[in-house]
Each structure stands twice: as C-alpha cells, then as structure tokens.
Design an enzyme around this catalytic site. Structure first.
Site, mmCIF file in Angstrom:
data_model
loop_
_atom_site.group_PDB
_atom_site.id
_atom_site.type_symbol
_atom_site.label_atom_id
_atom_site.label_comp_id
_atom_site.label_asym_id
_atom_site.label_seq_id
_atom_site.Cartn_x
_atom_site.Cartn_y
_atom_site.Cartn_z
ATOM 1 C CG MET A 157 11.201 -1.231 10.102
ATOM 2 S SD MET A 157 12.383 -1.235 8.662
ATOM 3 C CE MET A 157 13.786 -0.702 9.696
ATOM 4 C CD GLN A 201 -2.068 -8.524 4.529
ATOM 5 O OE1 GLN A 201 -2.683 -7.872 4.705
ATOM 6 N NE2 GLN A 201 -0.883 -8.616 4.089
ATOM 7 C CB SER A 245 3.310 2.345 6.315
ATOM 8 O OG SER A 245 3.838 1.625 5.281
ATOM 9 N NE ARG A 246 -2.711 1.827 9.738
ATOM 10 C CZ ARG A 246 -3.306 0.941 8.937
ATOM 11 N NH1 ARG A 246 -2.423 -0.162 8.955
ATOM 12 N NH2 ARG A 246 -4.419 1.168 8.315
ATOM 13 C CG MET A 273 -1.992 -0.895 1.131
ATOM 14 S SD MET A 273 -3.523 -0.805 2.077
ATOM 15 C CE MET A 273 -2.849 -0.505 3.739
ATOM 16 C CE LYS A 316 3.645 -4.530 9.997
ATOM 17 N NZ LYS A 316 2.125 -4.379 10.834
ATOM 18 C CG HIS A 337 7.028 -2.370 2.076
ATOM 19 N ND1 HIS A 337 7.028 -1.232 2.850
ATOM 20 C CD2 HIS A 337 5.852 -2.789 1.950
ATOM 21 C CE1 HIS A 337 5.587 -1.099 3.220
ATOM 22 N NE2 HIS A 337 5.241 -2.164 2.903
ATOM 23 C CG HIS A 385 8.516 0.095 5.991
ATOM 24 N ND1 HIS A 385 8.758 -1.250 5.968
ATOM 25 C CD2 HIS A 385 7.209 0.416 6.160
ATOM 26 C CE1 HIS A 385 7.718 -2.002 6.349
ATOM 27 N NE2 HIS A 385 6.658 -1.169 6.593
ATOM 28 C CD GLU A 386 15.898 -2.205 4.499
ATOM 29 O OE1 GLU A 386 16.431 -3.476 4.097
ATOM 30 O OE2 GLU A 386 15.985 -1.245 3.935
#
Length: 281
Positions: free
Chosen positions: A184, A153, A186-187, A30, A149, A37, A34-35
């Site tokens: 890590m 899902q 995004s939020r 999305m 993480k 990804h 960050h690292e």
C-alpha cells in the site's frame, strides 16, 4: 481529535502531556492516508497514552522533476480517517512554518542515504532527516512509528536518532499489502487499471528471490538476476534498481549467509514504486 497547525501550540500541548507523565506516540505522514498508515496509528494507540499524527508534504525531500506539486492531498478526508482511529492530535503545519525564511540547516546521513533511493533521488534523505528532526523537536514523542515499506528510510532515521541522541524509540511496523501483494502506498493512486495489474510484478519478483534463498541459493548476483529477469517480462515495468543488502548497513552482499533485505524500485509507466522483503532465513 484536535487539529493543530501552530508549531508553538503543538510544542505546548506536548510539554503539558509529558509533564503529566503521558507517553506520546507519533506517526509522521505526508497524508493521502491508507490502511498502512492506519496500522501505524493503531500500533501507536496500543503502546502510548496519546497519539499524534502529522500531515506534511515535505518539499525538501522531493527533487526538481518529482511529484511534489501533484502529490495526492486530501486534508478533509485524512482528518476524517484520523478521527475514526481516535487520534488525539492531527498536526498540520505549513511549509512556511517548518522552513521559515532564511532557513539554512541541513542534515546528512552518510553513507546510508547515498545508495539505493539516494542514488536516484539526490538529497532525498537530507530532506527526510531534516523534517524528521524538526518534527521530533516539535512533537516531543517518546515513540515514533514508521512502516517497513520505506525500509531505507527506517534505517536512516534510526541512525539519525542514535547519532543526534534523540530520546525517541523508533518502532517499525510491517508493510501492509493488498490481496495480490502490492504494498500500500499513496502513489498507488497514480496507477491506471493496466498499471495496477502490472504493479503486481514487484511482489512476485521478491517472492521469487525469497523462495530461491530459502531453497539454498547463496549467490546474491544470481538471485538478483532472476528477480530482474522476472520484472523485465512486464512491458510496463522499468527497473531503477534491484538489490540484496545487509539489513543494517545496506551494503550489497555477494554471498548470502545471514539476514538480508531484498529492495527494489520499479517504474510502472510514470509511477515509481518501491518495496522490500526482509529475510531472516
């Protein structure tokens, strides 16, 4: 690297590559990369001939009071990072393309999607399942890479792939953490400096649970209570759930006698964070 926004163009590219016998590795995201990804992109590059990264903030997996509108977006920065990782295709479809007018189809993965995150975010995994199914149909990968993480899902997506017979191998890569253990995400960008300090409590609580299990404690409720007690010592933390479950069924365990996964969701101020530890003791 080529940026594609058209579904038809993405399908055409994928069909051409597969027709030449090339293996496509897919990293759905999305954005706000960050690292974590980057580690997925590198894993895809090691195992596949071509790497496709998608950036799509999926409205279907956000609830009415969640952060869809303010979810961090940085298309230019994300594209630059993908170039650094030598991604072949950056796929950036619009919401109107993914969910055209009149769209009605939904996918439900039950009961895996009902508990934990599903209990606090109704219809979240229906939205996840729908968009992943669509992206698999468009990108046509042989392998897709996800981070541990988002543990629940990954379980839901594996079941989706098995039940709907998608010819895609799901690769789950380890969670990438900051030096103090914070996963890590995004939020994490939402956290204030004080919240960032407080967020360390998540990993500390899981370490406590891990250590107790390794020391021989087998009563899951007792371990869970200790993790909960630790988190509640942090004034900024509000617990949504702390759970100890079977790694595949996600059912709560009473007595720990085999592999388990520790999962938690904690709000630090207004920022909701999730994390997990898989224990194969």
């Amino acid at each position: 690297m080529k940026i594609i926004k058209s579904i038809r163009q993405m399908q055409s590219w994928a069909e051409q590559r597969r027709g030449r016998g090339k293996t496509i590795g897919f990293v759905p995201t999305m954005g706000a990369l960050h690292e974590g990804h980057h580690s997925l992109m590198r894993a895809a590059r090691r195992r596949c001939d071509a790497v496709v990264v998608s950036i799509f903030v999926n409205p279907a997996q956000f609830g009415p009071n969640e952060d869809y509108a303010r979810y961090p977006r940085d298309a230019k920065g994300d594209a630059a990072l993908c170039r650094l990782e030598k991604v072949d295709i950056l796929f950036m479809p619009t919401a109107e393309a993914i969910y055209p007018e009149g769209h009605q189809t939904t996918i439900s993965v039950k009961p895996l999607g009902d508990g934990l995150e599903g209990a606090f975010r109704p219809n979240h995994f229906s939205g996840v399942a729908a968009v992943v199914a669509k992206l698999f149909q468009i990108v046509k990968p042989q392998m897709a890479f996800f981070g541990q993480k988002d543990y629940q899902q990954t379980v839901v997506i594996r079941r989706l792939v098995q039940d709907l017979h998608f010819p895609v191998k799901i690769i789950v890569c380890p969670t990438v953490r900051e030096k103090d253990g914070l996963a890590m995400s995004s939020r994490n960008r939402y956290l204030s400096s004080e919240g960032r300090r407080a967020a360390r409590v998540l990993f500390k609580a899981m370490q406590l649970g891990r250590d107790q299990i390794r020391e021989g404690k087998r009563n899951a409720a007792a371990v869970r209570n200790e993790m909960t007690r630790w988190i509640r010592q942090e004034p900024l933390a509000k617990i949504d759930y702390v759970a100890i479950t079977h790694p595949e069924t996600l059912e709560e365990v009473l007595h720990i006698k085999g592999p388990v996964v520790l999962l938690l969701a904690v709000r630090i101020g207004k920022t909701r964070l999730i994390d997990n530890l898989l224990l194969k003791h």
